[in-house]
Design a protein around this motif. Structure first.
Motif, PDB file in Angstrom:
ATOM      1  N   PHE A 126      -9.749  -3.900 -14.464  1.00  0.00           N
ATOM      2  CA  PHE A 126     -10.321  -4.594 -13.323  1.00  0.00           C
ATOM      3  C   PHE A 126      -9.499  -5.831 -13.008  1.00  0.00           C
ATOM      4  N   GLU A 127      -9.241  -6.042 -11.713  1.00  0.00           N
ATOM      5  CA  GLU A 127      -8.582  -7.254 -11.229  1.00  0.00           C
ATOM      6  C   GLU A 127      -9.429  -7.865 -10.118  1.00  0.00           C
ATOM      7  N   TYR A 128      -9.672  -9.151 -10.226  1.00  0.00           N
ATOM      8  CA  TYR A 128     -10.373  -9.846  -9.150  1.00  0.00           C
ATOM      9  C   TYR A 128      -9.497  -9.843  -7.895  1.00  0.00           C
ATOM     10  N   PHE A 129     -10.089  -9.524  -6.756  1.00  0.00           N
ATOM     11  CA  PHE A 129      -9.335  -9.404  -5.499  1.00  0.00           C
ATOM     12  C   PHE A 129     -10.246  -9.826  -4.361  1.00  0.00           C
ATOM     13  N   SER A 130      -9.856 -10.871  -3.655  1.00  0.00           N
ATOM     14  CA  SER A 130     -10.657 -11.402  -2.562  1.00  0.00           C
ATOM     15  C   SER A 130      -9.731 -11.813  -1.424  1.00  0.00           C
ATOM     16  N   PRO A 131     -10.280 -12.280  -0.302  1.00  0.00           N
ATOM     17  CA  PRO A 131      -9.426 -12.759   0.787  1.00  0.00           C
ATOM     18  C   PRO A 131      -8.629 -14.016   0.440  1.00  0.00           C
ATOM     19  N   SER A 132      -8.940 -14.661  -0.686  1.00  0.00           N
ATOM     20  CA  SER A 132      -8.231 -15.872  -1.089  1.00  0.00           C
ATOM     21  C   SER A 132      -6.848 -15.541  -1.648  1.00  0.00           C
ATOM     22  N   THR A 133      -5.832 -16.272  -1.208  1.00  0.00           N
ATOM     23  CA  THR A 133      -4.454 -16.014  -1.642  1.00  0.00           C
ATOM     24  C   THR A 133      -4.251 -16.235  -3.139  1.00  0.00           C
ATOM     25  N   LYS A 134      -5.145 -16.952  -3.797  1.00  0.00           N
ATOM     26  CA  LYS A 134      -4.923 -17.314  -5.202  1.00  0.00           C
ATOM     27  C   LYS A 134      -4.891 -16.112  -6.134  1.00  0.00           C
ATOM     28  N   ASN A 135      -5.499 -14.985  -5.732  1.00  0.00           N
ATOM     29  CA  ASN A 135      -5.518 -13.816  -6.619  1.00  0.00           C
ATOM     30  C   ASN A 135      -4.650 -12.668  -6.121  1.00  0.00           C
ATOM     31  N   TRP A 136      -3.895 -12.896  -5.061  1.00  0.00           N
ATOM     32  CA  TRP A 136      -3.132 -11.808  -4.462  1.00  0.00           C
ATOM     33  C   TRP A 136      -1.989 -11.311  -5.340  1.00  0.00           C
ATOM     34  N   VAL A 137      -1.295 -12.199  -6.014  1.00  0.00           N
ATOM     35  CA  VAL A 137      -0.138 -11.764  -6.798  1.00  0.00           C
ATOM     36  C   VAL A 137      -0.561 -10.743  -7.855  1.00  0.00           C
ATOM     37  N   ASN A 138      -1.596 -11.055  -8.627  1.00  0.00           N
ATOM     38  CA  ASN A 138      -2.047 -10.137  -9.678  1.00  0.00           C
ATOM     39  C   ASN A 138      -2.604  -8.843  -9.092  1.00  0.00           C
ATOM     40  N   ALA A 139      -3.418  -8.962  -8.029  1.00  0.00           N
ATOM     41  CA  ALA A 139      -4.024  -7.768  -7.424  1.00  0.00           C
ATOM     42  C   ALA A 139      -2.959  -6.868  -6.801  1.00  0.00           C
ATOM     43  N   HIS A 140      -2.043  -7.461  -6.041  1.00  0.00           N
ATOM     44  CA  HIS A 140      -0.978  -6.676  -5.405  1.00  0.00           C
ATOM     45  C   HIS A 140      -0.095  -5.999  -6.454  1.00  0.00           C
ATOM     46  N   THR A 141       0.228  -6.753  -7.502  1.00  0.00           N
ATOM     47  CA  THR A 141       1.064  -6.195  -8.571  1.00  0.00           C
ATOM     48  C   THR A 141       0.398  -4.985  -9.210  1.00  0.00           C
ATOM     49  N   SER A 142      -0.913  -5.050  -9.422  1.00  0.00           N
ATOM     50  CA  SER A 142      -1.631  -3.936 -10.052  1.00  0.00           C
ATOM     51  C   SER A 142      -1.647  -2.706  -9.154  1.00  0.00           C
ATOM     52  N   ILE A 143      -1.708  -2.893  -7.839  1.00  0.00           N
ATOM     53  CA  ILE A 143      -1.673  -1.764  -6.901  1.00  0.00           C
ATOM     54  C   ILE A 143      -0.303  -1.100  -6.926  1.00  0.00           C
ATOM     55  N   ILE A 144       0.746  -1.902  -6.878  1.00  0.00           N
ATOM     56  CA  ILE A 144       2.108  -1.367  -6.934  1.00  0.00           C
ATOM     57  C   ILE A 144       2.341  -0.635  -8.255  1.00  0.00           C
ATOM     58  N   LYS A 145       1.791  -1.176  -9.340  1.00  0.00           N
ATOM     59  CA  LYS A 145       1.945  -0.553 -10.651  1.00  0.00           C
ATOM     60  C   LYS A 145       1.254   0.809 -10.706  1.00  0.00           C
ATOM     61  N   ALA A 146       0.071   0.917 -10.090  1.00  0.00           N
ATOM     62  CA  ALA A 146      -0.645   2.195 -10.062  1.00  0.00           C
ATOM     63  C   ALA A 146       0.184   3.257  -9.347  1.00  0.00           C
ATOM     64  N   HIS A 147       0.839   2.858  -8.261  1.00  0.00           N
ATOM     65  CA  HIS A 147       1.735   3.777  -7.549  1.00  0.00           C
ATOM     66  C   HIS A 147       2.914   4.161  -8.431  1.00  0.00           C
ATOM     67  N   LYS A 148       3.506   3.181  -9.079  1.00  0.00           N
ATOM     68  CA  LYS A 148       4.678   3.421  -9.932  1.00  0.00           C
ATOM     69  C   LYS A 148       4.349   4.398 -11.053  1.00  0.00           C
ATOM     70  N   ASN A 149       3.174   4.252 -11.657  1.00  0.00           N
ATOM     71  CA  ASN A 149       2.791   5.140 -12.754  1.00  0.00           C
ATOM     72  C   ASN A 149       2.612   6.574 -12.288  1.00  0.00           C
ATOM     73  N   LEU A 150       2.112   6.754 -11.065  1.00  0.00           N
ATOM     74  CA  LEU A 150       1.913   8.109 -10.533  1.00  0.00           C
ATOM     75  C   LEU A 150       3.239   8.759 -10.181  1.00  0.00           C
ATOM     76  N   PHE A 151       4.129   7.984  -9.560  1.00  0.00           N
ATOM     77  CA  PHE A 151       5.381   8.546  -9.071  1.00  0.00           C
ATOM     78  C   PHE A 151       6.548   8.352 -10.036  1.00  0.00           C
ATOM     79  N   ASN A 152       6.291   7.642 -11.141  1.00  0.00           N
ATOM     80  CA  ASN A 152       7.318   7.407 -12.152  1.00  0.00           C
ATOM     81  C   ASN A 152       8.583   6.802 -11.569  1.00  0.00           C
ATOM     82  N   ASP A 153       8.383   5.814 -10.659  1.00  0.00           N
ATOM     83  CA  ASP A 153       9.552   5.190 -10.038  1.00  0.00           C
ATOM     84  C   ASP A 153       9.705   3.750 -10.517  1.00  0.00           C
TER      85      ASP A 153
END
Length: 251
Positions: A224-251
């Motif tokens: 779980f990653e906290y994710f809200s409209p506030s910019t303070k949590n975007w780096v961690n949330a965005h990184t986790s989304i990109i990582k989920a894609h990377k794990n699926l596509f092995n890129d």
């Protein structure tokens, strides 16, 4: 064909979606305001040029891989859906409230702050009593049991996609626990990431319900990653989304 399924329950104008996949112009404008607010006006949460650069790079990567995502938006308030073009970006938009009931029904969506477009509207009276808001201010919406919804959505997804993972973004004003239980019961290990805010379970239900949900996440090793409209949590949330894609596509 492999896909990342992004399910957003309680979209409220798709603010979190926009933070990663939305307009570059709006992102830059907001970033400038936040940098000025934090560094010059000394207001708001910490936001640095390093944060800006990190989010900018993550957004660039997100634009490159967006074709690998399918987006499903769940929003109880029809006025919000009709008010914003972001809903045209989704592959499926569902105007309903997910509930912890056993049957589909017509339910009250209590409107926060007497503003039909406000953040915080909920199907739970307890939240409005807690906030001191008016229980006479509501609209009717379709209430669909979370189990029924995710069973049908899984069937729809798997009619077209065999290889996929699910990202669940939730902020649905008190029903987050039921959404998590239902989504996990159907998607099982394909549910690889949960994003959003979970605190309303404590307000709308109880401390016990909240603790049960958190124990469930821990026991089943659901990240779980906290994710809200506030910019303070975007780096961690965005990184986790990109990582989920990377794990699926092995890129």
């Amino acid at each position: 064909m492999s896909k990342v399924i992004y399910i957003d329950v309680g979209t409220h104008f798709g603010q979190e979606y926009k933070s990663l996949f939305g307009s570059d112009y709006n992102f830059i404008l907001r970033s400038i305001k936040r940098l000025i607010g934090y560094h010059i006006l000394k207001k708001g949460n910490k936001f640095t040029f390093k944060d800006f650069q990190s989010i900018k790079l993550l957004r660039k990567k997100a634009k490159e891989i967006r074709k690998d995502f399918l987006f499903y938006f769940v929003e109880a308030n029809s006025k919000i859906i009709n008010h914003d073009k972001v809903y045209n970006s989704a592959h499926g938009v569902f105007n309903c409230a997910l509930t912890n009931k056993s049957l589909v029904d017509i339910t009250k969506l209590y409107i926060a702050r007497k503003n039909p477009l406000s953040l915080g509207s909920s199907i739970f009276e307890t939240k409005f009593k807690f906030r001191g808001w008016d229980l006479n201010d509501f609209v009717k919406t379709v209430g669909i049991p979370a189990n029924v919804f995710f069973q049908a959505l899984k069937q729809s997804i798997e009619s077209l996609n065999e290889d996929y993972v699910v990202i669940l973004r939730i902020n649905c004003e008190g029903v987050e626990d039921d959404v998590i239980y239902a989504a996990h019961s159907y998607f099982k290990d394909k549910l690889v990431l949960i994003l959003g805010s979970l605190k309303d379970v404590k307000i709308c239900k109880s401390e016990e319900a909240y603790n049960k949900m958190m124990n469930y996440l821990n026991f089943n090793k659901l990240p779980f990653e906290y994710f809200s409209p506030s910019t303070k949590n975007w780096v961690n949330a965005h990184t986790s989304i990109i990582k989920a894609h990377k794990n699926l596509f092995n890129d």
